[in-house]
Enzyme design. Sequence first.
Site, PDB file in Angstrom:
ATOM      1  N   ASP A 165      25.989  45.270  26.347  1.00 19.37           N
ATOM      2  CA  ASP A 165      24.725  45.624  25.825  1.00 19.37           C
ATOM      3  C   ASP A 165      23.996  46.979  25.998  1.00 19.37           C
ATOM      4  O   ASP A 165      23.215  47.507  25.302  1.00 19.37           O
ATOM      5  CB  ASP A 165      23.481  44.562  25.934  1.00 19.37           C
ATOM      6  CG  ASP A 165      23.840  43.362  25.264  1.00 19.37           C
ATOM      7  OD1 ASP A 165      24.818  42.775  25.661  1.00 19.37           O
ATOM      8  OD2 ASP A 165      23.065  43.146  24.061  1.00 19.37           O
ATOM      9  N   ARG A 212      21.992  39.255  16.260  1.00 20.22           N
ATOM     10  CA  ARG A 212      22.152  39.489  17.917  1.00 20.22           C
ATOM     11  C   ARG A 212      23.341  40.362  18.066  1.00 20.22           C
ATOM     12  O   ARG A 212      24.147  40.365  17.138  1.00 20.22           O
ATOM     13  CB  ARG A 212      21.972  38.348  18.628  1.00 20.22           C
ATOM     14  CG  ARG A 212      22.144  36.916  18.148  1.00 20.22           C
ATOM     15  CD  ARG A 212      23.586  36.816  17.795  1.00 20.22           C
ATOM     16  NE  ARG A 212      24.497  37.070  19.205  1.00 20.22           N
ATOM     17  CZ  ARG A 212      25.773  37.285  19.231  1.00 20.22           C
ATOM     18  NH1 ARG A 212      26.506  37.496  18.250  1.00 20.22           N
ATOM     19  NH2 ARG A 212      26.077  37.758  20.446  1.00 20.22           N
ATOM     20  N   GLN A 215      26.465  31.367  22.705  1.00 20.93           N
ATOM     21  CA  GLN A 215      26.980  32.095  21.798  1.00 20.93           C
ATOM     22  C   GLN A 215      28.556  32.079  21.674  1.00 20.93           C
ATOM     23  O   GLN A 215      29.000  32.264  20.538  1.00 20.93           O
ATOM     24  CB  GLN A 215      26.749  33.513  22.004  1.00 20.93           C
ATOM     25  CG  GLN A 215      25.173  33.742  21.902  1.00 20.93           C
ATOM     26  CD  GLN A 215      24.278  33.677  22.913  1.00 20.93           C
ATOM     27  OE1 GLN A 215      24.859  32.856  24.047  1.00 20.93           O
ATOM     28  NE2 GLN A 215      23.586  34.597  23.215  1.00 20.93           N
ATOM     29  N   ASN A 264      25.492  43.019  30.521  1.00 18.02           N
ATOM     30  CA  ASN A 264      26.114  42.363  29.260  1.00 18.02           C
ATOM     31  C   ASN A 264      25.521  40.965  29.623  1.00 18.02           C
ATOM     32  O   ASN A 264      24.650  40.569  30.487  1.00 18.02           O
ATOM     33  CB  ASN A 264      27.661  42.008  29.201  1.00 18.02           C
ATOM     34  CG  ASN A 264      28.293  41.548  27.940  1.00 18.02           C
ATOM     35  OD1 ASN A 264      27.814  41.797  26.768  1.00 18.02           O
ATOM     36  ND2 ASN A 264      28.904  40.349  28.065  1.00 18.02           N
ATOM     37  N   LYS A 265      25.889  39.795  28.892  1.00 17.02           N
ATOM     38  CA  LYS A 265      25.228  38.587  28.786  1.00 17.02           C
ATOM     39  C   LYS A 265      25.406  38.037  30.251  1.00 17.02           C
ATOM     40  O   LYS A 265      26.433  37.964  30.834  1.00 17.02           O
ATOM     41  CB  LYS A 265      26.007  37.471  27.531  1.00 17.02           C
ATOM     42  CG  LYS A 265      25.456  36.348  27.393  1.00 17.02           C
ATOM     43  CD  LYS A 265      24.336  36.223  27.269  1.00 17.02           C
ATOM     44  CE  LYS A 265      23.723  36.755  26.276  1.00 17.02           C
ATOM     45  NZ  LYS A 265      22.104  36.856  26.165  1.00 17.02           N
ATOM     46  N   ARG A 280      13.481  43.682  21.114  1.00 18.63           N
ATOM     47  CA  ARG A 280      14.379  43.245  22.319  1.00 18.63           C
ATOM     48  C   ARG A 280      14.585  44.433  23.189  1.00 18.63           C
ATOM     49  O   ARG A 280      14.809  45.595  22.888  1.00 18.63           O
ATOM     50  CB  ARG A 280      15.622  42.383  22.030  1.00 18.63           C
ATOM     51  CG  ARG A 280      15.655  41.030  21.015  1.00 18.63           C
ATOM     52  CD  ARG A 280      17.118  40.564  21.077  1.00 18.63           C
ATOM     53  NE  ARG A 280      17.408  39.792  22.292  1.00 18.63           N
ATOM     54  CZ  ARG A 280      18.539  39.462  22.393  1.00 18.63           C
ATOM     55  NH1 ARG A 280      19.574  39.386  21.359  1.00 18.63           N
ATOM     56  NH2 ARG A 280      18.949  39.087  23.234  1.00 18.63           N
TER      57      ARG A 280
HETATM   58  O1  MRU Z   1      21.794  37.824  23.616  1.00 20.15           O
HETATM   59  P1  MRU Z   1      22.854  38.382  22.606  1.00 20.15           P
HETATM   60  O2  MRU Z   1      23.596  37.112  21.823  1.00 20.15           O
HETATM   61  O3  MRU Z   1      22.273  39.452  21.900  1.00 20.15           O
HETATM   62  O4  MRU Z   1      24.045  39.063  23.741  1.00 20.15           O
HETATM   63  C1  MRU Z   1      25.084  39.623  23.225  1.00 20.15           C
HETATM   64  C2  MRU Z   1      25.806  39.950  24.026  1.00 20.15           C
HETATM   65  O5  MRU Z   1      25.682  40.038  25.308  1.00 20.15           O
HETATM   66  C3  MRU Z   1      27.050  40.838  23.728  1.00 20.15           C
HETATM   67  O6  MRU Z   1      28.234  40.450  24.501  1.00 20.15           O
HETATM   68  C4  MRU Z   1      26.754  42.197  23.679  1.00 20.15           C
HETATM   69  O7  MRU Z   1      25.885  42.506  22.683  1.00 20.15           O
HETATM   70  C5  MRU Z   1      28.076  43.131  23.013  1.00 20.15           C
HETATM   71  S1  MRU Z   1      28.213  42.954  21.539  1.00 20.15           S
HETATM   72  C6  MRU Z   1      29.305  43.440  20.763  1.00 20.15           C
END
Ligand code: MRU
Length: 369
Positions: free
Chosen positions: A245, A53, A204, A255-256, A90
């Site tokens: 992302d 991920r 995470q 982002n997350k 995704r």
């Molecule tokens: O759902 P995930 O774990 O794939 O989400 C990841 C994130 O939100 C990261 O902050 C993002 O991908 C930046 S990665 C360097």
Amino acid sequence: MLVDGKPHRTIWPDEAGVAVEIIDQTRLPHEFVTARLETPEDAAHAIRAMLVRGAPLIGATAAYGMALAMHQDSSDAALDAAATLLLAARPTAVDLRWAVDDLSETLQPAAPGDRFRSAWARAAAIADESAETCRRIGEHGTALIEAAWQGAAKEARPVNVLTHCNAGWLATVDWGTATAPIYAAHDAGIPVHVWVDETRPRNQGAALTCWELANHGVPHTLIVDNAGGHLMQHGKVDLCITGTDRTAANGDVCNKIGTYLKALAAHDNEVPFYVGLPHSTIDWTLDDGFKIQIEERDGAEVTDVQGRTPDGTVTIVRISPDASPAANPAFDVTPARLVTGLVTERGVCPASTEGLLSLYPERRPNRPG
Ligand code: MRU
């Protein structure tokens, strides 16, 4: 980066050059287990089920997924089918589309007999370039941490950086995006301490960011997602650095989930809020972050948590009443106005259309005259 003192990447080809190995991130931090991907279906599953991920790593895995497809069947139909399969894995991280488009463009003109070799070489190059890109994000971002240290050093304390989710080396091929400046500053001898948001629902931050910072010896403290605002009000955060992302061409970052709330708190407390990103995360087709598709994940990630019991068993427990439904939007959009700067492999720029174009002038639309 280091695992038990040894350098490691998150994805690497096997010795025979017909499969790839990954770290299965669903097993961290309690178990370090690798998995082998042999088919495009394996790669799509690894992305969908989040064995891998993080935007740049999703991209690198998709690139290898295209190569694995060409190993099975190098026809035009197989190329299209692999692209469709991987793109559906995704929706939010644009690196996935970027990597699949790159491989499709590389392979379409090639003769079927040459496709596997070309795809494998291109996927390996994407992985290498991604690692180097993140290393350069670290070089540019260190200056920001060093500047914050001027203030912190007067108080004889480390620089306090807050980060959300895992935008670390586990989210990339190596180095990370948000963490690259942290590792670079730490390795340069700047005393850095990281506040790590646990990052519900999948944790995470707790599971992955803490694990990798611990492996590299970077001082850090795990906090609940709601603690950041309080810490900022009390002067305990010098700067925030997160990943993204997908970055719209106007500088909005997706982002997350929860990143937006941290940016609001940072803005209210005049704490700089930086976002680390490679070029592959910029979606030049979007002029507004609110057009980005936000992934909705299974509510079970909210109602249930995974952890280790005192006897060492890793298990999943329910934390809410059986009858209560849960919603699980996985990402949110932080408007550019709340972002102090974007830290890219080409330098740091304002989060705006002009800021991004100043670093990527080749993207400037040609104007007549
Ligand atoms: O759902 P995930 O774990 O794939 O989400 C990841 C994130 O939100 C990261 O902050 C993002 O991908 C930046 S990665 C360097």
